[in-house]
Design an enzyme around this catalytic site. Structure first.
Site, short mmCIF file in Angstrom:
data_model
loop_
_atom_site.label_atom_id
_atom_site.label_comp_id
_atom_site.label_asym_id
_atom_site.label_seq_id
_atom_site.Cartn_x
_atom_site.Cartn_y
_atom_site.Cartn_z
N TYR A 1 -15.28 1.04 -6.90
CA TYR A 1 -16.50 1.60 -6.41
C TYR A 1 -17.27 1.52 -7.64
CZ TYR A 1 -13.56 3.60 -2.75
OH TYR A 1 -12.88 3.62 -1.65
N ARG B 1 1.20 9.78 6.31
CA ARG B 1 1.46 8.15 6.47
C ARG B 1 2.29 7.84 5.73
NH1 ARG B 1 -3.79 8.05 8.71
NH2 ARG B 1 -5.64 8.31 7.21
N LYS C 1 -1.82 -1.37 -3.88
CA LYS C 1 -2.89 -0.22 -3.83
C LYS C 1 -2.11 0.88 -3.95
CE LYS C 1 -5.92 1.83 -0.31
NZ LYS C 1 -6.00 1.84 0.87
N LYS D 1 0.74 -1.44 0.01
CA LYS D 1 -0.03 0.08 0.05
C LYS D 1 0.82 1.22 0.07
CE LYS D 1 -3.37 2.47 2.81
NZ LYS D 1 -4.62 2.18 3.81
N ARG E 1 -10.64 9.88 2.17
CA ARG E 1 -10.48 10.46 3.49
C ARG E 1 -12.02 11.35 3.62
NH1 ARG E 1 -4.17 11.26 3.65
NH2 ARG E 1 -3.68 8.85 3.23
C1 PBG Z 1 -7.43 3.42 5.64
C2 PBG Z 1 -7.69 3.20 4.46
C3 PBG Z 1 -7.41 4.22 3.18
C4 PBG Z 1 -7.81 3.71 1.94
C5 PBG Z 1 -8.35 2.28 2.29
N1 PBG Z 1 -8.02 2.18 3.77
C6 PBG Z 1 -6.84 5.54 3.55
C7 PBG Z 1 -5.49 5.64 3.69
O1 PBG Z 1 -4.46 4.85 4.04
O2 PBG Z 1 -5.21 6.99 4.06
C8 PBG Z 1 -8.04 4.17 0.71
C9 PBG Z 1 -8.87 3.94 -0.24
C10 PBG Z 1 -9.49 4.68 -1.35
O3 PBG Z 1 -8.67 5.97 -1.46
O4 PBG Z 1 -10.23 4.23 -2.04
N2 PBG Z 1 -5.97 3.05 6.37
#
Ligand code: PBG
Length: 321
Positions: A312, A216, A247, A194, A204
């Site tokens: 989505y 992050r 991701k 990720k 968010r």
């Molecule tokens: C939470 C999380 C995030 C997403 C999925 N789980 C946000 C992040 O890490 O800031 C992002 C999913 C998306 O943008 O569709 N940890």
């Protein structure tokens, strides 16, 4: 002299193209994210993601039934709690919104329920776990909390838990907690690779999970790195991940391909909120053909090697296929 090699012979008409097509999309390969908000009755639109709504739990069950009917492969559940604290404790509250939504979905549908496992939507500071006095993530406390969340999600009926915090050792900690509490059959789909991506921006908004301060980048992957992603996947597989995720999807198709070639576990790719909103916004302006661009994007993610695509568009696309 005509050319000897004429690949176009196989592209002359759709029935021929269909015959030689290498990649197909099937609803069973798609996973629909759902945002369930505590105390909400019905739906509330997410402004930065036209077409995506936060749902009350009853509405989520209705949507899940439609997804099941359409043959969609699964739902990925994100919960928005009514109460946040420094530890994110409502994430493992058996009466909390996540546990209740999972139980409601499992009671009324057979669609696999994947539970996103992180604390950023539950902590009042928006970070992925409790913080130390100096503001850094308290990793031991975070891993312990992830174990509690996994067990609560499993107890509510989740088929898979999906840790998304990118905290070192999280898969091992979660596996151990599940096994210790008798949930040896509940699997872990790890968000193994990720990236710290700007394409999560609209999410968010949807999940109310933006950090109050900082970002992050201290634990998510640097978008400049690919070998490091393979190391992350190898560690998660060794720690017991049953399936892994890359991701975001389109910015990381090279990583999807590399993971597919080196690992045998099922591979998911997440077409994230920013990827969704870019397509929708361009289509709204008439700059892209929405349906064609959506199908092409999902086909490309599958072609790169993803077995499952979290998107989505799952519900919409399943209806076309
Ligand atoms: C939470 C999380 C995030 C997403 C999925 N789980 C946000 C992040 O890490 O800031 C992002 C999913 C998306 O943008 O569709 N940890």
């Amino acid at each position: 002299m005509p050319p000897t090699h004429r690949p176009r012979r196989l592209r002359r008409a759709e029935p021929l193209r269909r015959l030689v097509r290498e990649t197909r999309l099937h609803p069973a390969q798609l996973v629909q994210p759902l945002f369930v908000e505590e105390g909400l009755d019905g739906r509330r639109p997410v402004p930065s993601m036209p077409g995506v709504d936060r749902l009350g739990w009853k509405e989520a069950v209705r949507v899940a039934r439609d997804l099941e009917q359409a043959g969609v492969g699964g739902v990925l559940l994100f919960a928005l709690p009514g109460r946040k604290d420094a530890h994110g404790s409502s994430a493992w509250d058996p009466g909390g919104v996540a546990a209740r939504a999972i139980a409601a979905l499992k009671a009324d549908t057979t669609i696999p329920v994947l539970a996103d496992l992180c604390l950023c939507a539950y902590t009042d500071h928006g970070h992925c776990g409790p913080l130390r006095a100096d503001g850094g993530l308290d990793e031991p406390a975070t891993l312990e909390a992830y174990g509690h969340v996994a067990v609560a999600q499993a107890r509510a009926g989740a088929d898979l838990v999906a840790p998304s915090g990118m905290v070192d050792g999280q898969v091992r900690a979660i596996r151990a907690a599940l096994d210790q509490e008798g949930f040896g059959e509940v699997g872990v789909l790890s968000y193994a690779a990720k990236y710290a991506s700007s394409f999560y921006g609209p999410f968010r908004d949807a999940a109310a999970s933006a950090p109050r301060h900082g970002d992050r980048r201290g634990h998510q992957l640097d978008p400049a790195n690919a070998r490091e992603a393979l190391r992350e996947v190898a560690l998660d597989v060794e720690e017991g991940a049953d399936a892994v995720m890359v991701k975001p999807a389109m910015p990381c198709l090279d990583v999807v391909r590399a993971v597919r070639e080196r690992f045998e576990v099922p591979l998911a790719a997440y077409q994230v909120s920013g990827e969704y909103s870019m397509l929708v916004a361009a289509a709204e302006r008439g700059w892209l053909d929405r349906d064609a661009a959506v199908l092409e994007s999902l086909t490309a993610i599958r072609r790169a090697g993803a077995d499952m695509v979290v998107t989505y568009f799952a519900q919409e696309v399943a209806a076309w296929l």
